[in-house]
Scaffold this motif. Structure first.
Motif, PDB file in Angstrom:
ATOM      1  N   GLN A 108       0.802  -1.221   0.000  1.00 26.82           N
ATOM      2  CA  GLN A 108       0.000   0.000   0.000  1.00 26.82           C
ATOM      3  C   GLN A 108       0.840   1.279   0.000  1.00 26.82           C
ATOM      4  O   GLN A 108       0.646   2.155  -0.846  1.00 26.82           O
ATOM      5  CB  GLN A 108      -0.935   0.004   1.224  1.00 26.82           C
ATOM      6  N   LYS A 109       1.727   1.374   0.937  1.00 26.13           N
ATOM      7  CA  LYS A 109       2.408   2.658   1.156  1.00 26.13           C
ATOM      8  C   LYS A 109       3.424   2.922   0.061  1.00 26.13           C
ATOM      9  O   LYS A 109       4.281   2.092  -0.239  1.00 26.13           O
ATOM     10  CB  LYS A 109       3.093   2.676   2.524  1.00 26.13           C
ATOM     11  N   GLN A 110       3.335   4.138  -0.542  1.00 24.66           N
ATOM     12  CA  GLN A 110       4.265   4.581  -1.581  1.00 24.66           C
ATOM     13  C   GLN A 110       4.856   5.921  -1.166  1.00 24.66           C
ATOM     14  O   GLN A 110       4.186   6.731  -0.510  1.00 24.66           O
ATOM     15  CB  GLN A 110       3.554   4.712  -2.925  1.00 24.66           C
ATOM     16  N   VAL A 111       6.081   6.129  -1.562  1.00 31.15           N
ATOM     17  CA  VAL A 111       6.765   7.368  -1.186  1.00 31.15           C
ATOM     18  C   VAL A 111       7.654   7.836  -2.341  1.00 31.15           C
ATOM     19  O   VAL A 111       8.217   7.019  -3.079  1.00 31.15           O
ATOM     20  CB  VAL A 111       7.610   7.156   0.098  1.00 31.15           C
ATOM     21  N   THR A 112       7.715   9.141  -2.515  1.00 28.52           N
ATOM     22  CA  THR A 112       8.633   9.759  -3.484  1.00 28.52           C
ATOM     23  C   THR A 112       9.705  10.501  -2.702  1.00 28.52           C
ATOM     24  O   THR A 112       9.396  11.377  -1.872  1.00 28.52           O
ATOM     25  CB  THR A 112       7.881  10.720  -4.401  1.00 28.52           C
ATOM     26  N   LEU A 113      10.970  10.151  -2.950  1.00 27.82           N
ATOM     27  CA  LEU A 113      12.105  10.694  -2.196  1.00 27.82           C
ATOM     28  C   LEU A 113      12.989  11.527  -3.123  1.00 27.82           C
ATOM     29  O   LEU A 113      13.689  10.967  -3.986  1.00 27.82           O
ATOM     30  CB  LEU A 113      12.920   9.551  -1.582  1.00 27.82           C
ATOM     31  N   PRO A 114      12.988  12.869  -2.983  1.00 29.48           N
ATOM     32  CA  PRO A 114      13.935  13.698  -3.745  1.00 29.48           C
ATOM     33  C   PRO A 114      15.282  13.709  -3.019  1.00 29.48           C
ATOM     34  O   PRO A 114      15.415  14.231  -1.903  1.00 29.48           O
ATOM     35  CB  PRO A 114      13.277  15.080  -3.719  1.00 29.48           C
ATOM     36  N   CYS A 115      16.277  13.066  -3.643  1.00 27.67           N
ATOM     37  CA  CYS A 115      17.565  12.877  -2.987  1.00 27.67           C
ATOM     38  C   CYS A 115      18.662  13.646  -3.706  1.00 27.67           C
ATOM     39  O   CYS A 115      18.531  14.030  -4.883  1.00 27.67           O
ATOM     40  CB  CYS A 115      17.942  11.405  -2.924  1.00 27.67           C
ATOM     41  N   SER A 116      19.759  13.812  -3.020  1.00 23.15           N
ATOM     42  CA  SER A 116      20.948  14.416  -3.606  1.00 23.15           C
ATOM     43  C   SER A 116      21.686  13.382  -4.427  1.00 23.15           C
ATOM     44  O   SER A 116      21.244  12.231  -4.565  1.00 23.15           O
ATOM     45  CB  SER A 116      21.835  14.942  -2.486  1.00 23.15           C
ATOM     46  N   LEU A 117      22.825  13.793  -4.937  1.00 19.33           N
ATOM     47  CA  LEU A 117      23.640  12.887  -5.753  1.00 19.33           C
ATOM     48  C   LEU A 117      24.101  11.672  -4.960  1.00 19.33           C
ATOM     49  O   LEU A 117      24.528  10.678  -5.539  1.00 19.33           O
ATOM     50  CB  LEU A 117      24.844  13.656  -6.303  1.00 19.33           C
ATOM     51  N   GLY A 168      22.074  21.862  -8.793  1.00 17.78           N
ATOM     52  CA  GLY A 168      22.835  20.632  -8.731  1.00 17.78           C
ATOM     53  C   GLY A 168      22.059  19.451  -9.309  1.00 17.78           C
ATOM     54  O   GLY A 168      21.070  19.613 -10.037  1.00 17.78           O
ATOM     55  N   VAL A 169      22.506  18.279  -8.978  1.00 17.93           N
ATOM     56  CA  VAL A 169      21.905  17.036  -9.479  1.00 17.93           C
ATOM     57  C   VAL A 169      20.926  16.487  -8.435  1.00 17.93           C
ATOM     58  O   VAL A 169      21.287  16.357  -7.252  1.00 17.93           O
ATOM     59  CB  VAL A 169      22.985  15.992  -9.802  1.00 17.93           C
ATOM     60  N   ARG A 170      19.715  16.181  -8.893  1.00 16.04           N
ATOM     61  CA  ARG A 170      18.703  15.605  -8.014  1.00 16.04           C
ATOM     62  C   ARG A 170      18.319  14.233  -8.545  1.00 16.04           C
ATOM     63  O   ARG A 170      18.000  14.082  -9.716  1.00 16.04           O
ATOM     64  CB  ARG A 170      17.480  16.505  -7.934  1.00 16.04           C
ATOM     65  N   VAL A 171      18.360  13.256  -7.655  1.00 10.36           N
ATOM     66  CA  VAL A 171      17.931  11.880  -7.981  1.00 10.36           C
ATOM     67  C   VAL A 171      16.644  11.611  -7.215  1.00 10.36           C
ATOM     68  O   VAL A 171      16.651  11.571  -5.979  1.00 10.36           O
ATOM     69  CB  VAL A 171      19.010  10.850  -7.600  1.00 10.36           C
ATOM     70  N   THR A 172      15.562  11.484  -7.954  1.00  6.85           N
ATOM     71  CA  THR A 172      14.255  11.247  -7.325  1.00  6.85           C
ATOM     72  C   THR A 172      13.898   9.776  -7.440  1.00  6.85           C
ATOM     73  O   THR A 172      13.869   9.206  -8.534  1.00  6.85           O
ATOM     74  CB  THR A 172      13.176  12.108  -7.984  1.00  6.85           C
TER      75      THR A 172
END
Length: 846
Positions: free
Chosen positions: A401-410, A448-452
């Motif tokens: 069920q649970k979903q998450v979107t994580l905006p992370c650094s490089l 900068g660079v974002r890894v989502t």
């Protein structure tokens, strides 16, 4: 084309494909349009199609195909009498054929071919054929599709359009040849189906090319198949060999079964269509391990087949923006029940339902509403237990069920699509919470660079499986229906008979009804035949459209009856004949009287009623006889005496004298043949009080005058050889004056064999009547005792004027004195009648 399309995917498109691959193994794969040509009906169908697409077979399946070449040639000096055809099976070399079926008939096996080949005798085109109607009457050869194979020699020799150049190198096909035979092929050439072992694949682990059902090795082989052969045409460097070989090892792990055996964890036995997009074929392959495939950083990678411990943890200091959390999927995407099908290898790969999988816990969480996911046919799945494991995997993955979107650094750059990761966010209360990465985007901007990372919760419990969860396979499997081209098989006919009356007044005749059965649903015509046992040639009946026939005016005697059936394609079954069957007709004994009842009326009459007799020859020319015994139970025809007169067989009631005891009724047909005895008991009662004024009792001494009979051992019996006797009772009744009385008789008799059944005439019996009666009774014996009375108004001590003798059972008389006698009769001298009780009671109103 597929290779170029995949190689040119952008980073955004890669992300989209990754997300798509992940959900296809859960909900959307089952809801998507079903892959083309994967069901049994589609991949086993024969078509006349000179130009066709190819197909790639991995593992073992039953296949038909498109007939790309056919011709008729001369046979037996007649043109167009021999049929030839070529049907490709796969666009590559196969490991071999296992079985060949014509319609629904097994005609060829690999095992039999090996035996015939070793023997080396006979026509090689007949090698491998097993017992059937086709054996030795068709020619078959499977060409495995080797690069060096030659053209089919018999076809080249027979037809001008097929030459030595028609080698079909790299194409597996079956050659079929047969001469015209209307009975064998009533509707033309039959459907051909071949059970094949598919393509041999290269295994990097041992460097061998071999037959395999390992889905990882099949996927690798498909991706490296040249475009000219129907594959994407990728190079080895385009594949993530590490993940593919890891999946190959996992697929061959042995999983225990409830039966005690084991099987490969994952396998693929199915067909890939060369006309389908490469992505669709990859989806079919990935469904066999319940996981995913995707293009990650320029290479094809696979996963999702087993739990993998996370190697990376996302912490709060890696986030460069706010996270988005979805606590629960939309209701329309939920399911708590899973249905699926598999191709059953034990039943010619017929697509068969797997046991429905549901979860009471999930149903309760969905407000008690069953939400069904119908996965349809699992592509390439032929394992009953393995199919259930894939259904559970789909259910558990779908309930995440649970979903998450994580905006992370490089710092999140090492994370790959499909990886399991841990997420530790104290403000959320998450400590090393596990998620699967279903999407990954990289954004390069001024900041900068974002890894989502797009993730969904996961855990090792998703892949749990216990042997106790395996549901048993239903007993009996899938029924195999007869083929429209198979010769029908019918049962020998059963016969029933009945009597009927002709309209023209020809009397009572016999009608015979015949009935046969078959389990062949394609039968549309029947024919019956009959003959007396003494005759050799049967009489054929006209065709009927039902498995029944009726023959009129059949004389009694022994007969043999036959039946055969024809299917919709004009093929007749063999005749099925019954054994010698007797038609009784008018010689048959009539049935028993039914519905017999008795009612006392007026204190002097017994009213008997019964149902209309079912036998026509009883109703016409027959009769119904009656007897009476003093016992209320256990009475028989041989222990009773006649009462009243017989009535016509077509009536349903009779009036008889009223006596306590058992009334017996027996039908006789027009030929005098008796039927079974029916009885009813009655305890006589009257509303008019009576008193006994006199009684005459002859037993046990029987001191009266006897002619043709004698008394001994407390019984009165016919003398040997006599069929009629008279006994004048010693006792008389004198009322003193003329008055009215009712005389009621009571008689105990037994009619039986004249000689003892166990002792000869010279031997003395070891018993005395009435015990002896139990040894002498027989249902075949026929006789009677007629008790008669003579009345006078005079003084019986003088010279009275006696009246005539009258038979009676219970009747009213007027007079002063009464004398009695009994007339004993039997049907013939083999029988005797024994009297053990004879009483007459005189009654008057009280």
């Amino acid at each position: 084309a597929a290779g170029g399309w995949m190689a040119g995917l952008t980073a955004t498109a890669i992300m989209g494909q990754a997300a798509l691959a992940a959900v296809l193994t859960g909900i959307q794969m089952a809801m998507a349009k079903k892959p083309k040509a994967k069901t049994r009906d589609e991949i086993t169908l024969n078509r006349i199609q000179p130009v066709t697409t190819g197909r790639i077979l991995y593992g073992e399946r039953m296949l038909g195909g498109s007939i790309v070449a056919r011709a008729t040639t001369e046979a037996g000096g007649k043109p167009h009498r021999r049929y030839h055809s070529v049907m490709p099976l796969a666009c590559h070399e196969i490991d071999g054929a296992v079985e060949i079926w014509l319609g629904e008939t097994l005609v060829w096996t690999e095992a039999q071919y090996r035996r015939d080949e070793a023997a080396g005798s006979g026509d090689p085109y007949h090698w491998g054929q097993v017992g059937s109607d086709y054996r030795g009457r068709v020619r078959l050869r499977v060409h495995n599709g080797g690069e060096d194979q030659a053209a089919e020699a018999r076809y080249v020799a027979a037809a001008r359009e097929w030459t030595e150049a028609h080698r079909l190198r790299g194409v597996a096909y079956v050659y079929f040849e047969a001469d015209y035979d209307r009975d064998l092929f009533p509707s033309g050439a039959p459907q051909i189906r071949v059970r094949c072992r598919g393509k041999r694949v290269y295994d990097p682990r041992d460097g061998q090319v071999k037959y395999s059902t390992n889905p990882a090795l099949c996927l690798r082989d498909y991706m490296l198949t040249p475009q000219l052969r129907g594959g994407p045409g990728w190079r080895p460097g385009d594949l993530d060999e590490d993940t593919i070989l890891a999946l190959a090892n996992l697929a061959e792990e042995q999983v225990p079964l409830a039966s005690g055996r084991t099987e490969d964890r994952y396998a693929f036995n199915g067909v890939l269509e060369t006309e389908a997009p490469a992505a669709a074929n990859l989806n079919d392959l990935s469904s066999s391990w319940g996981g995913w495939w995707t293009c990650e950083r320029g290479r094809l990678t696979v996963g999702g087949a087993a739990w993998e411990e996370p190697a990376f943890t996302v912490t709060e200091d890696m986030l460069v923006g706010g996270i988005q959390v979805t606590a629960r999927k939309p209701f329309e995407e939920q399911f708590n029940t899973v249905k699926a099908q598999y191709a059953d290898p034990e039943n010619e790969h017929v697509v068969t339902d797997l046991p429905v999988l549901d979860s009471a816990t999930y149903i309760a969480a969905d407000n008690g509403e069953p939400l069904v996911l119908d996965m349809g046919e699992l592509p390439g799945e032929t394992g009953f237990a393995r199919g259930q494991r894939l259904m559970k995997l789909a259910l558990l993955k779908g309930r995440r069920q649970k979903q998450v979107t994580l905006p992370c650094s490089l710092a999140a750059w090492p994370v790959r699509l499909g990886d399991n990761i841990r997420v530790s966010l104290p403000r959320r209360g998450w400590t090393a919470k596990t998620f699967e990465v279903t999407g990954r985007t990289v954004h390069i901007g001024e900041d900068g660079v974002r890894v989502t990372l797009s993730c969904i919760e996961t855990g090792p419990a998703i892949f749990d499986w216990r042997t106790s969860e395996e549901m048993p396979k239903p007993a009996g499997g899938v029924p195999t229906l007869p083929s429209p081209t198979a010769k029908p098989v019918v049962s020998a006919p059963t016969m029933t008979e009945e009597l009927y009356e002709t309209r023209g007044g020809g009397g009572v005749k016999t009608r015979v009804r015949l009935s046969a059965t078959t389990d062949n649903p394609f039968v549309d015509a029947w024919q019956f035949a009959w003959r007396p046992v003494a005759e050799a040639d049967p009489t054929l009946r006209p065709l009927t459209d039902s498995p029944e026939d009726q023959i009129e005016d059949v004389a009694p005697g022994p007969y043999v009856f036959g039946a055969r059936a024809r299917n919709g394609r004009g093929m007749w079954s063999d005749w099925a004949w019954s054994g010698a069957t007797a038609v009784q007709g008018i010689n048959a004994a009539p049935g028993a009287i039914t519905g017999l009842s008795v009612q006392a009326s007026g204190g002097a009459v017994a009213m008997l009623r019964w149902d209309r007799h079912p036998s026509l020859d009883v109703r016409q020319g027959g009769r119904i006889e009656f007897r009476h015994a003093g016992a209320l139970s256990g009475a028989s025809w041989q222990s009773s005496t006649g009462i009243g007169k017989a009535v016509s067989g077509d009536v349903t009631e009779a009036t008889l004298p009223l006596k306590t005891g058992t009334y017996l009724a027996r039908p006789h047909d027009a030929m005098g043949i008796p039927g079974p005895v029916t009885s009813v008991a009655l305890r006589a009662a009257s509303i008019i009080p009576t008193t006994t004024v006199a009684t005459v009792t002859e037993a046990p001494n029987f001191a009266g005058a006897a002619e043709g009979c004698s008394a001994a051992d407390s019984a009165l019996s016919l003398d040997p050889g006599q069929t009629r006797a008279r006994y004048a009772c010693a006792g008389r009744i004198d009322l003193g004056r003329v008055q009215a009385v009712r005389l009621v008789s009571a008689v105990d008799v037994l009619i039986g064999e004249g000689d003892d059944l166990f002792w000869g005439p010279e031997a003395a019996p070891m018993w005395r009547p009435p015990d002896a009666l139990a040894w002498r009774g027989t249902t075949d014996a026929y006789g009677d005792l007629d008790l008669q009375v003579s009345v006078t108004d005079d003084d019986p001590s003088g010279d009275p004027d006696w009246g005539p003798w009258q038979s009676f059972d219970a009747a009213d008389f007027s007079g002063r004195a009464f004398r009695f006698r009994a007339i004993l009769t039997v049907e013939n001298a083999d029988y005797t009648i024994t009297v053990t009780g004879l009483t007459v009671t005189a009654l008057q109103a009280a």
